[in-house]
Design a protein around this motif. Structure first.
Motif, PDB file in Angstrom:
ATOM      1  N   TYR A 232      38.342  53.948  65.867  1.00  0.00           N
ATOM      2  CA  TYR A 232      37.231  53.253  65.218  1.00  0.00           C
ATOM      3  C   TYR A 232      37.146  53.533  63.721  1.00  0.00           C
ATOM      4  O   TYR A 232      36.465  52.810  63.000  1.00  0.00           O
ATOM      5  CB  TYR A 232      35.911  53.641  65.893  1.00  0.00           C
ATOM      6  CG  TYR A 232      35.889  53.370  67.372  1.00  0.00           C
ATOM      7  CD1 TYR A 232      35.976  52.072  67.859  1.00  0.00           C
ATOM      8  CD2 TYR A 232      35.811  54.414  68.289  1.00  0.00           C
ATOM      9  CE1 TYR A 232      35.971  51.817  69.221  1.00  0.00           C
ATOM     10  CE2 TYR A 232      35.801  54.164  69.653  1.00  0.00           C
ATOM     11  CZ  TYR A 232      35.885  52.863  70.111  1.00  0.00           C
ATOM     12  OH  TYR A 232      35.890  52.613  71.464  1.00  0.00           O
ATOM     13  N   TRP A 233      37.835  54.561  63.249  1.00  0.00           N
ATOM     14  CA  TRP A 233      37.720  54.936  61.841  1.00  0.00           C
ATOM     15  C   TRP A 233      38.661  54.149  60.946  1.00  0.00           C
ATOM     16  O   TRP A 233      38.454  54.095  59.716  1.00  0.00           O
ATOM     17  CB  TRP A 233      38.034  56.437  61.686  1.00  0.00           C
ATOM     18  CG  TRP A 233      39.438  56.796  62.059  1.00  0.00           C
ATOM     19  CD1 TRP A 233      39.918  57.018  63.306  1.00  0.00           C
ATOM     20  CD2 TRP A 233      40.541  56.956  61.172  1.00  0.00           C
ATOM     21  NE1 TRP A 233      41.260  57.314  63.262  1.00  0.00           N
ATOM     22  CE2 TRP A 233      41.669  57.284  61.964  1.00  0.00           C
ATOM     23  CE3 TRP A 233      40.696  56.858  59.793  1.00  0.00           C
ATOM     24  CZ2 TRP A 233      42.919  57.518  61.418  1.00  0.00           C
ATOM     25  CZ3 TRP A 233      41.948  57.089  59.242  1.00  0.00           C
ATOM     26  CH2 TRP A 233      43.041  57.417  60.053  1.00  0.00           C
ATOM     27  N   HIS A 234      39.699  53.532  61.507  1.00  0.00           N
ATOM     28  CA  HIS A 234      40.726  52.897  60.688  1.00  0.00           C
ATOM     29  C   HIS A 234      40.163  51.803  59.782  1.00  0.00           C
ATOM     30  O   HIS A 234      40.445  51.770  58.578  1.00  0.00           O
ATOM     31  CB  HIS A 234      41.813  52.293  61.587  1.00  0.00           C
ATOM     32  CG  HIS A 234      42.755  53.309  62.127  1.00  0.00           C
ATOM     33  ND1 HIS A 234      43.781  53.854  61.382  1.00  0.00           N
ATOM     34  CD2 HIS A 234      42.830  53.897  63.350  1.00  0.00           C
ATOM     35  CE1 HIS A 234      44.449  54.715  62.122  1.00  0.00           C
ATOM     36  NE2 HIS A 234      43.894  54.769  63.313  1.00  0.00           N
ATOM     37  N   ASN A 235      39.361  50.909  60.342  1.00  0.00           N
ATOM     38  CA  ASN A 235      38.853  49.782  59.552  1.00  0.00           C
ATOM     39  C   ASN A 235      37.984  50.251  58.397  1.00  0.00           C
ATOM     40  O   ASN A 235      38.094  49.735  57.269  1.00  0.00           O
ATOM     41  CB  ASN A 235      38.066  48.825  60.447  1.00  0.00           C
ATOM     42  CG  ASN A 235      38.958  48.162  61.485  1.00  0.00           C
ATOM     43  OD1 ASN A 235      40.159  48.069  61.303  1.00  0.00           O
ATOM     44  ND2 ASN A 235      38.364  47.717  62.583  1.00  0.00           N
ATOM     45  N   LEU A 236      37.122  51.235  58.653  1.00  0.00           N
ATOM     46  CA  LEU A 236      36.247  51.755  57.601  1.00  0.00           C
ATOM     47  C   LEU A 236      37.057  52.446  56.516  1.00  0.00           C
ATOM     48  O   LEU A 236      36.839  52.209  55.320  1.00  0.00           O
ATOM     49  CB  LEU A 236      35.220  52.717  58.202  1.00  0.00           C
ATOM     50  CG  LEU A 236      34.319  53.449  57.201  1.00  0.00           C
ATOM     51  CD1 LEU A 236      33.523  52.459  56.367  1.00  0.00           C
ATOM     52  CD2 LEU A 236      33.385  54.417  57.931  1.00  0.00           C
TER      53      LEU A 236
END
Length: 425
Positions: A87-91
Motif C-alpha cells: 500500500y505504500w508504493h503509490n504514496l
C-alpha cells in the motif's frame, strides 16, 4: 572503500537540519496517519493527520505539511514510512514526483521503539506514525530510490514467478497424494510422476480399473491419443507391460472411481497451465536480462543460471549502487548477528533481517556453484579441510560471491578463474 554502519548513521542524522520537519506516516489500506516532529523530536502539529489513499488524500497531506511547517519556519521535509505490504508504493512514488524526500523504516525498528515516549505497549495509527518519525530523526532509515525500469520489471516478473512456482509445487503435492491413494504402484513403474509418459498415462488411464481389460497395444494407442510420439519402441512396449502388471496387483482405494478420475484430470489441467505460465515467464526473464548493461559480466561466473541472476537483480536492484558485498549480504539478511553482554558470549548467527527471496536464491546459487564451478568447489573443499562445517562453508562462500559480483560490476570486469589462470601459466 571502507564502509561502517556507524558512519552511515551519523551521516543520516547530520542530514536532518534545524530547517527540517520529519514526517512519519503509518501506512494502511484505505486511510493513512501522519505525524510531524522537528529534528529534536518535538511534536509540531497539535494532532495527527488522517488522509485517504487517493490523489485528494495525498494533496491533503502535502498541504498540511506546508501549513504546519511554515508555522514553525520549516522549509524542508523528510518523510518516513514502513515498506509493509504494497500500500505504500503509490504514496511514495507520488511524493517523489513532488520533489519531496522519502525514506523507509524497518518495521522491526518501529516495533522495538514504540514504548519510548509513553512506556506502554499500546498500539494505534497516530502513535505508530509518531514512532516512525522518531526513528527517522535518529537516523535509522534508508533512502527510497526506485530502480531503473528494467530492474523494476524483473522484480515484478520474479515476484509473480514465485507465486506460480508455489502453485506448481502445491499442485504437484496434491497429484502425488492422489497417486498414493488410488494407484500406489504407479510410482514403481515411473520414477518421475511428471514425465511425458507419466502424464499421458494419468490422463488416459487414471485408475488401475481403466487398465484391467487392456493389452499392450491398447496402452500404446492411449498414449498416442495424448499426443505422445514414438510410443511403440521396445522400451515403450516394456513400459506398457509393466504398467499393466502393476495395475493388476494394485491395492489402490476403490469405490469413488468417478470422483477420483475427475479430481486427477482437474489437477493435471491446472498443473499443465502453471507449467505453461512458468515457461512464458522464463522467456520474459531472458529477454529482460538482455537489457541489463552488465549482464555478461555476471554470466561470466560459471554456474549462475538465468533465474538466479534474475532474482539477484530483481531483489537487489542495480549492483552498481553497492559499494561493497557486505551491503548485498545485509540486504539479504545474511549479515552476522551476535549477542554478547559482560561475560556472556552469545552464539553468532545470521540476522535474517532482509529479503527472504534474495536469501533463498543466493543459497541455492551457492549449492549449484560448489557442484559446477571449479573455483567454488575448490574453496568449499578447502574450508572443510580447515575444520569448517559444510553449511558454514556454504555461507562463507555466499559472502565471497557477493564481494565478487559487486567488485566485478564496480570495476567493469569479467570473472577470471584463478585456478584456470594458474593452469594456463
Amino acid at each position: 572503500m571502507k564502509f561502517t554502519g556507524k558512519a552511515a548513521i551519523n551521516q543520516r542524522i547530520e542530514r536532518i537540519t534545524n530547517q527540517h520537519a520529519v514526517v512519519g506516516i503509518d501506512i494502511a489500506k484505505d486511510v493513512h496517519a501522519a505525524q510531524m516532529i522537528d529534528f529534536r523530536g518535538r511534536e509540531l502539529a497539535r494532532r495527527h493527520l488522517s488522509f485517504t489513499n487517493t490523489r485528494e488524500g495525498f494533496e491533503k497531506l502535502v498541504k498540511w505539511m506546508h501549513e504546519v511547517g511554515s508555522s514553525h519556519n520549516k522549509s524542508s521535509f523528510l518523510i518516513g514510512m514502513e515498506p509493509t505490504g504494497h500500500y505504500w508504493h503509490n504514496l511514495a512514488d507520488w511524493l517523489l514526483e513532488q520533489d519531496l524526500e522519502v525514506v523507509l523504516v524497518n518495521p522491526v525498528t518501529t516495533h522495538r521503539n514504540k514504548e519510548n515516549r509513553d512506556n506502554s505497549p499500546s498500539k494505534n495509527d497516530p502513535k505508530d506514525a509518531l514512532v516512525i518519525a522518531d526513528v527517522v530523526s535518529r537516523g535509522y532509515y534508508t533512502d527510497y530510490a526506485p530502480q531503473a525500469p528494467v530492474f523494476e520489471r524483473i522484480k515484478a516478473v520474479m515476484s509473480s514467478r514465485e507465486y506460480w512456482s508455489g502453485q506448481s509445487i502445491s499442485l504437484g503435492n496434491r497429484i502425488v497424494r492422489w497417486i498414493d491413494l488410488y494407484f500406489p504402484e504407479f510410482r514403481s513403474v515411473f520414477s518421475e510422476w511428471n514425465g511425458v509418459r507419466s502424464l499421458a498415462t494419468l490422463k488416459a488411464f487414471a485408475l488401475p480399473d481403466d487398465l484391467q481389460q487392456l493389452d499392450v497395444d491398447s496402452v500404446l494407442e492411449g498414449w498416442r491419443e495424448q499426443g505422445m510420439r514414438r510410443v511403440a519402441g521396445a522400451s515403450g512396449r516394456a513400459k506398457a507391460a509393466q504398467l499393466l502388471a502393476a495395475a493388476a496387483r494394485s491395492i489402490g482405494k476403490s469405490g469413488t472411481n468417478d470422483a477420483a478420475r475427475q479430481d486427477i484430470l482437474r489437477l493435471l489441467q491446472f498443473y499443465e497451465e502453471t507449467q505453461r505460465v512458468l515457461s512464458e515467464m522464463q522467456l520474459e526473464v531472458e529477454a529482460l536480462l538482455e537489457q541489463v548493461p552488465f549482464i555478461e559480466q555476471l554470466r561470466s561466473v560459471h554456474g549462475l543460471g538465468t533465474i538466479t541472476l534474475a532474482c539477484l537483480l530483481g531483489c537487489a536492484g542495480d549492483l552498481r549502487h553497492y559499494a561493497h558485498g557486505r551491503q548485498l549480504l545485509r540486504r539479504a539478511g545474511l549479515n552476522l548477528a551476535e549477542r554478547t553482554s559482560g561475560k556472556h558470549k552469545g552464539q553468532i548467527k545470521l540476522s535474517k533481517r532482509g529479503d527472504s527471496m534474495l536469501r533463498k536464491y543466493l543459497y541455492l546459487a551457492m549449492l549449484n556453484l560448489v557442484n559446477q564451478n571449479v573455483d567454488f568447489k575448490y574453496w568449499h573443499i578447502r574450508n572443510q579441510l580447515k575444520g569448517m562445517t559444510k553449511m558454514g562453508s556454504i555461507f562463507k562462500l555466499i559472502g565471497k560471491l557477493a564481494r565478487i559480483l559487486v567488485g566485478m560490476v564496480q570495476r567493469g570486469e569479467h570473472y577470471q578463474s584463478p585456478h584456470e589462470t594458474t593452469k594456463a601459466a
